[in-house]
Enzyme design. Sequence first.
Site, PDB file in Angstrom:
ATOM      1  CB  ILE A   1     -21.497  28.918  -8.241  1.00 27.02           C
ATOM      2  CG1 ILE A   1     -21.310  29.216  -6.755  1.00 27.02           C
ATOM      3  CG2 ILE A   1     -20.680  27.710  -8.700  1.00 27.02           C
ATOM      4  CD1 ILE A   1     -21.918  28.152  -5.839  1.00 27.02           C
ATOM      5  CB  CYS A   2     -17.411  32.860  -8.564  1.00 31.12           C
ATOM      6  SG  CYS A   2     -18.219  34.293  -7.826  1.00 31.12           S
ATOM      7  CB  ALA A   3     -14.939  32.694  -4.224  1.00 28.59           C
TER       8      ALA A   3
END
Length: 99
Positions: A63-65
């Site tokens: 996951i990231c932004a």
Amino acid sequence: MMKEVSADELRGRLETEKDLVVLDVREPDEVAQAAISGSVNMPLGQVVDRMSELDPARPTAVICAAGVRSAKAIEALTTAGYAGELVNVTGGMKAWLSQ
């Protein structure tokens, strides 16, 4: 083809799969603002160098932004020879926090 899960699907998997790892590839200042409990922070620029810290026997949701850096992390890890299951969380933390 990269495997993907929605933030909602990730919530369900976290409830049922005790060995699922959440790999957060955002920068530490972003993680300090909001993070998934128990996630592992490894900024995108470090994932290949630190890939030995990941357990290929455990499925890993990246996951990231918003889903862009996590996709890049999966591509980099796959290219570097990482053999474990990697899934991209579409919409990233923005989607996670909007639910």
